[in-house]
Motif scaffolding. Structure first.
Motif, PDB file in Angstrom:
ATOM      1  N   LYS A 115       0.834  -1.197   0.000  1.00  0.00           N
ATOM      2  CA  LYS A 115       0.000   0.000   0.000  1.00  0.00           C
ATOM      3  C   LYS A 115       0.872   1.252   0.000  1.00  0.00           C
ATOM      4  O   LYS A 115       0.614   2.207  -0.752  1.00  0.00           O
ATOM      5  CB  LYS A 115      -0.914  -0.019   1.226  1.00  0.00           C
ATOM      6  N   LEU A 116       1.935   1.246   0.830  1.00  0.00           N
ATOM      7  CA  LEU A 116       2.850   2.381   0.877  1.00  0.00           C
ATOM      8  C   LEU A 116       3.558   2.544  -0.461  1.00  0.00           C
ATOM      9  O   LEU A 116       3.728   3.666  -0.955  1.00  0.00           O
ATOM     10  CB  LEU A 116       3.870   2.176   1.996  1.00  0.00           C
ATOM     11  N   HIS A 117       3.958   1.420  -1.052  1.00  0.00           N
ATOM     12  CA  HIS A 117       4.623   1.459  -2.361  1.00  0.00           C
ATOM     13  C   HIS A 117       3.695   2.065  -3.417  1.00  0.00           C
ATOM     14  O   HIS A 117       4.114   2.874  -4.250  1.00  0.00           O
ATOM     15  CB  HIS A 117       5.041   0.047  -2.757  1.00  0.00           C
ATOM     16  N   SER A 118       2.419   1.675  -3.386  1.00  0.00           N
ATOM     17  CA  SER A 118       1.450   2.202  -4.340  1.00  0.00           C
ATOM     18  C   SER A 118       1.257   3.701  -4.148  1.00  0.00           C
ATOM     19  O   SER A 118       1.150   4.458  -5.121  1.00  0.00           O
ATOM     20  CB  SER A 118       0.119   1.465  -4.184  1.00  0.00           C
ATOM     21  N   GLU A 119       1.206   4.159  -2.892  1.00  0.00           N
ATOM     22  CA  GLU A 119       1.037   5.585  -2.619  1.00  0.00           C
ATOM     23  C   GLU A 119       2.234   6.387  -3.127  1.00  0.00           C
ATOM     24  O   GLU A 119       2.073   7.478  -3.694  1.00  0.00           O
ATOM     25  CB  GLU A 119       0.846   5.813  -1.119  1.00  0.00           C
ATOM     26  N   LEU A 120       3.440   5.853  -2.926  1.00  0.00           N
ATOM     27  CA  LEU A 120       4.630   6.551  -3.388  1.00  0.00           C
ATOM     28  C   LEU A 120       4.647   6.641  -4.918  1.00  0.00           C
ATOM     29  O   LEU A 120       4.994   7.681  -5.487  1.00  0.00           O
ATOM     30  CB  LEU A 120       5.890   5.830  -2.889  1.00  0.00           C
ATOM     31  N   LEU A 121       4.264   5.550  -5.583  1.00  0.00           N
ATOM     32  CA  LEU A 121       4.203   5.569  -7.043  1.00  0.00           C
ATOM     33  C   LEU A 121       3.178   6.592  -7.531  1.00  0.00           C
ATOM     34  O   LEU A 121       3.401   7.290  -8.532  1.00  0.00           O
ATOM     35  CB  LEU A 121       3.853   4.176  -7.575  1.00  0.00           C
ATOM     36  N   GLU A 179       2.250   9.355  -5.962  1.00  0.00           N
ATOM     37  CA  GLU A 179       2.801  10.696  -5.770  1.00  0.00           C
ATOM     38  C   GLU A 179       3.844  11.024  -6.829  1.00  0.00           C
ATOM     39  O   GLU A 179       3.891  12.156  -7.346  1.00  0.00           O
ATOM     40  CB  GLU A 179       3.409  10.801  -4.364  1.00  0.00           C
ATOM     41  N   ILE A 180       4.689  10.046  -7.163  1.00  0.00           N
ATOM     42  CA  ILE A 180       5.693  10.264  -8.209  1.00  0.00           C
ATOM     43  C   ILE A 180       5.021  10.540  -9.542  1.00  0.00           C
ATOM     44  O   ILE A 180       5.436  11.421 -10.309  1.00  0.00           O
ATOM     45  CB  ILE A 180       6.630   9.041  -8.307  1.00  0.00           C
ATOM     46  N   ARG A 181       3.939   9.817  -9.838  1.00  0.00           N
ATOM     47  CA  ARG A 181       3.216  10.013 -11.092  1.00  0.00           C
ATOM     48  C   ARG A 181       2.612  11.423 -11.149  1.00  0.00           C
ATOM     49  O   ARG A 181       2.665  12.088 -12.190  1.00  0.00           O
ATOM     50  CB  ARG A 181       2.121   8.957 -11.225  1.00  0.00           C
ATOM     51  N   ASP A 182       2.061  11.869 -10.014  1.00  0.00           N
ATOM     52  CA  ASP A 182       1.479  13.217  -9.982  1.00  0.00           C
ATOM     53  C   ASP A 182       2.547  14.290 -10.205  1.00  0.00           C
ATOM     54  O   ASP A 182       2.317  15.274 -10.926  1.00  0.00           O
ATOM     55  CB  ASP A 182       0.777  13.457  -8.644  1.00  0.00           C
ATOM     56  N   LEU A 183       3.713  14.088  -9.585  1.00  0.00           N
ATOM     57  CA  LEU A 183       4.790  15.061  -9.765  1.00  0.00           C
ATOM     58  C   LEU A 183       5.303  15.070 -11.194  1.00  0.00           C
ATOM     59  O   LEU A 183       5.606  16.135 -11.757  1.00  0.00           O
ATOM     60  CB  LEU A 183       5.935  14.747  -8.787  1.00  0.00           C
TER      61      LEU A 183
END
Length: 239
Positions: free
Chosen positions: A50-56, A58-62
């Protein structure tokens, strides 16, 4: 001949001594074993994914933000920057928000009122457990007893009372407002909370949760505190 025998005997003794030392070290410092059951390991793995998915995400949004800046003209770049600032302000909880959501009232249980049990401030552990449970749903905005709760907020005990952002939470009854991205998400959250075991945790503290039906237009207030800029300095145009 005797020298050869002595040499072989010495080598054998060294090997025996080395094996005894290894065995003693293994017995003295056994390898720590993971004694958790399969469900505990699966739960930890699910949290990591879940944490990995959230980080991905956020990276996609940036990456999308950077791409939009690069594709815009100089005239449009200012508008894009303002839009980004507005999103950050919403994420930080400094703006008022209106949208579909639910209102939850935390109040004393009927038994505690009937038996005259004194009602004190909600415990910080219980309130934190509730917030963590609700945060399973992404994109929500929350207000606890009129206090905006964001990722930068803190739930602490100050002078014996539970506080959010340093402000004391009222002794029950008080309300919690939660806004979701869509009406459908609000209904999912509503149904989830109705069946959640968090009710048992509240009941043990002589409290109950009254969960109201989702509404289309619910407003929560922004964080009244203003952020102080300690390190950034505005540069004049051309520098």
């Amino acid at each position: 001949m005797n020298k050869a025998i002595n040499w072989k005997f010495t080598v054998v003794l060294l090997l025996i001594g080395f094996m005894i030392a290894v065995q003693y070290n293994t017995m003295e410092y056994p390898e720590t074993r993971d004694t958790r059951d399969i469900w505990a390991i699966r739960q930890e793995l699910a949290e990591e994914k879940k944490l990995h998915s959230e980080l991905l995400s956020e990276i996609r949004d940036l990456d999308n933000t950077i791409s939009s800046y690069q594709s815009l003209s100089e005239a449009s770049a200012g508008k894009a920057l303002n839009d980004t600032v507005d999103k950050l302000r919403r994420k930080a909880g400094t703006t008022d928000i209106t949208g579909p959501g639910i209102v939850i009232e935390v109040r004393p249980s009927a038994e505690s009122i009937a038996y005259g049990i004194p009602i004190t401030s909600i415990s910080s552990d219980l309130l934190t457990r509730f917030v963590n449970d609700v945060n399973r749903f992404k994109g929500i905005d929350m207000e606890i007893d009129g206090k905006r709760y964001t990722v930068m907020s803190s739930i602490r005990v100050i002078n014996g009372s539970t506080s959010v952002n340093g402000l004391n939470v009222s002794t029950p009854p008080f309300k919690i407002k939660i806004i979701s991205p869509t009406m459908s998400e609000s209904e999912k959250l509503y149904n989830y909370l109705l069946a959640s075991s968090i009710h048992d945790d509240f009941y043990l503290d002589n409290l109950v949760l009254d969960i109201n039906q989702p509404v289309k237009d619910l407003m929560i207030h922004g964080w009244p505190e203003k952020f102080e800029n300690l390190y950034l300095e505005e540069q004049t145009k051309g520098e």
